[in-house]
Design a protein around this motif. Sequence first.
Motif, PDB file in Angstrom:
ATOM      1  N   GLU A 163      18.737 -33.737   6.328  1.00 33.64           N
ATOM      2  CA  GLU A 163      18.919 -35.121   6.780  1.00 33.64           C
ATOM      3  C   GLU A 163      20.197 -35.252   7.603  1.00 33.64           C
ATOM      4  OE1 GLU A 163      18.398 -38.657   4.148  1.00 33.64           O
ATOM      5  OE2 GLU A 163      17.624 -37.178   2.730  1.00 33.64           O
ATOM      6  N   LEU A 164      21.273 -34.637   7.098  1.00 33.66           N
ATOM      7  CA  LEU A 164      22.565 -34.745   7.783  1.00 33.66           C
ATOM      8  C   LEU A 164      22.531 -34.028   9.132  1.00 33.66           C
ATOM      9  CD1 LEU A 164      25.127 -34.403   4.860  1.00 33.66           C
ATOM     10  CD2 LEU A 164      24.797 -36.373   6.364  1.00 33.66           C
ATOM     11  N   THR A 165      21.830 -32.884   9.181  1.00 32.92           N
ATOM     12  CA  THR A 165      21.715 -32.164  10.447  1.00 32.92           C
ATOM     13  C   THR A 165      21.015 -33.040  11.485  1.00 32.92           C
ATOM     14  OG1 THR A 165      21.591 -30.084   9.247  1.00 32.92           O
ATOM     15  CG2 THR A 165      20.828 -30.051  11.520  1.00 32.92           C
ATOM     16  N   ALA A 166      19.917 -33.691  11.046  1.00 33.34           N
ATOM     17  CA  ALA A 166      19.160 -34.557  11.967  1.00 33.34           C
ATOM     18  C   ALA A 166      20.024 -35.745  12.411  1.00 33.34           C
ATOM     19  CB  ALA A 166      17.881 -35.050  11.288  1.00 33.34           C
ATOM     20  N   LEU A 167      20.761 -36.316  11.461  1.00 35.04           N
ATOM     21  CA  LEU A 167      21.621 -37.465  11.799  1.00 35.04           C
ATOM     22  C   LEU A 167      22.742 -37.032  12.753  1.00 35.04           C
ATOM     23  CD1 LEU A 167      21.912 -39.276   8.335  1.00 35.04           C
ATOM     24  CD2 LEU A 167      20.757 -40.133  10.374  1.00 35.04           C
ATOM     25  N   ASP A 168      23.292 -35.838  12.521  1.00 32.16           N
ATOM     26  CA  ASP A 168      24.355 -35.329  13.398  1.00 32.16           C
ATOM     27  C   ASP A 168      23.848 -35.156  14.825  1.00 32.16           C
ATOM     28  OD1 ASP A 168      26.281 -35.310  11.506  1.00 32.16           O
ATOM     29  OD2 ASP A 168      26.223 -33.158  11.091  1.00 32.16           O
ATOM     30  N   GLN A 169      22.609 -34.628  14.926  1.00 30.87           N
ATOM     31  CA  GLN A 169      22.027 -34.418  16.252  1.00 30.87           C
ATOM     32  C   GLN A 169      21.850 -35.760  16.963  1.00 30.87           C
ATOM     33  OE1 GLN A 169      18.583 -32.183  15.197  1.00 30.87           O
ATOM     34  NE2 GLN A 169      19.610 -30.199  15.398  1.00 30.87           N
ATOM     35  N   ARG A 170      21.324 -36.751  16.218  1.00 22.99           N
ATOM     36  CA  ARG A 170      21.125 -38.079  16.789  1.00 22.99           C
ATOM     37  C   ARG A 170      22.466 -38.679  17.200  1.00 22.99           C
ATOM     38  NH1 ARG A 170      19.704 -40.901  20.081  1.00 22.99           N
ATOM     39  NH2 ARG A 170      19.529 -43.135  19.865  1.00 22.99           N
ATOM     40  N   ALA A 171      23.482 -38.466  16.355  1.00 27.99           N
ATOM     41  CA  ALA A 171      24.814 -39.015  16.641  1.00 27.99           C
ATOM     42  C   ALA A 171      25.388 -38.403  17.916  1.00 27.99           C
ATOM     43  CB  ALA A 171      25.752 -38.780  15.460  1.00 27.99           C
ATOM     44  N   ALA A 172      25.155 -37.094  18.111  1.00 30.61           N
ATOM     45  CA  ALA A 172      25.669 -36.423  19.310  1.00 30.61           C
ATOM     46  C   ALA A 172      24.992 -36.992  20.559  1.00 30.61           C
ATOM     47  CB  ALA A 172      25.430 -34.920  19.200  1.00 30.61           C
ATOM     48  N   THR A 173      23.672 -37.175  20.490  1.00 26.46           N
ATOM     49  CA  THR A 173      22.924 -37.751  21.614  1.00 26.46           C
ATOM     50  C   THR A 173      23.433 -39.160  21.907  1.00 26.46           C
ATOM     51  OG1 THR A 173      21.009 -36.527  20.819  1.00 26.46           O
ATOM     52  CG2 THR A 173      20.585 -38.207  22.466  1.00 26.46           C
ATOM     53  N   LEU A 174      23.614 -39.911  20.817  1.00 32.17           N
ATOM     54  CA  LEU A 174      24.053 -41.302  20.934  1.00 32.17           C
ATOM     55  C   LEU A 174      25.441 -41.387  21.576  1.00 32.17           C
ATOM     56  CD1 LEU A 174      22.799 -43.976  20.145  1.00 32.17           C
ATOM     57  CD2 LEU A 174      23.984 -43.848  17.964  1.00 32.17           C
ATOM     58  N   ARG A 175      26.319 -40.445  21.168  1.00 28.17           N
ATOM     59  CA  ARG A 175      27.668 -40.408  21.732  1.00 28.17           C
ATOM     60  C   ARG A 175      27.602 -40.241  23.244  1.00 28.17           C
ATOM     61  NH1 ARG A 175      29.633 -37.845  17.292  1.00 28.17           N
ATOM     62  NH2 ARG A 175      28.936 -35.823  18.035  1.00 28.17           N
ATOM     63  N   ASP A 176      26.742 -39.299  23.693  1.00 26.98           N
ATOM     64  CA  ASP A 176      26.591 -39.057  25.129  1.00 26.98           C
ATOM     65  C   ASP A 176      26.044 -40.298  25.826  1.00 26.98           C
ATOM     66  OD1 ASP A 176      27.493 -36.539  24.708  1.00 26.98           O
ATOM     67  OD2 ASP A 176      25.531 -35.554  24.796  1.00 26.98           O
TER      68      ASP A 176
END
Length: 257
Positions: free
Chosen positions: A48-61
């Motif tokens: 779950e955290l890996t998926a959230l981290d990936q989404r967060a990175a995309t969102l940051r960009d």
Amino acid sequence: MDLARPEQREHPLKAATTDQWRLLDVQALDTRLAQIAHRRRTLPEHAELTALDQRAATLRDELVGAQTLASDATRELAKAEADVELVRTRARRDQARLDSGQGGHKELESLQHEVATLARRQGALEDVELEVMERLEALTAEVDRLTAERDGLQAQVDEVTRRRDQAVTALDDEALALDRQRVGMIAGLDAPLLALYEKIRATGITAAAMLRQRRCEGCRIELNPQDLQRIRAAADDDVVRCDECGCILVRTGESGL
Ligand SMILES: [Zn+2]
């Protein structure tokens, strides 16, 4: 899986049957410890955290992109507003001169012409200003939306992290209690038997299993007649091994010998 097997034939290890039986308890505990370690590694919260981290990175960009566009548009709007103001000032000045009625006919005609040109120019510049304004509004809304999503995502990350830490702590506590229990369990256990057990366990397999109804409970394979014959012939305190998986086979009343 050929651990010490040739030597076993030549110098069979001997250990009291009670010690061999105790080995089954140690193995049950080690199996539980292995399950805990596996669960700790494979907690759903990790994924779950890996998926959230990936989404967060995309969102940051996405957020950085939107913020850049918005700040570009803000500068563009200031420029468009200044352009309009410049033309407006000039038109006001021209109009004031026209209204004063001073100057020759030719001069007034030229001024009238310029006022008309400036009005068209102002209209065009105001259209540009409006377009930039609308774009900036949309970009600001996008920045707000992405910021809210980022904040929501962070709240989710915090919640999942809290759940993961809680699960890890519970598993660690359980493992620690079992570790303590294990110390008492192996105290006084036949040392060479325990050493053999640990050596087999280090290879990652079940190190001690019961022989139940002629089947090795380590690998679930039924022993062939020769092996059964060998085990029947062995003394009670002989430590016997499964030829298939290499584990220490512990004989009990249910072995079916
Ligand atoms: Zn086996």
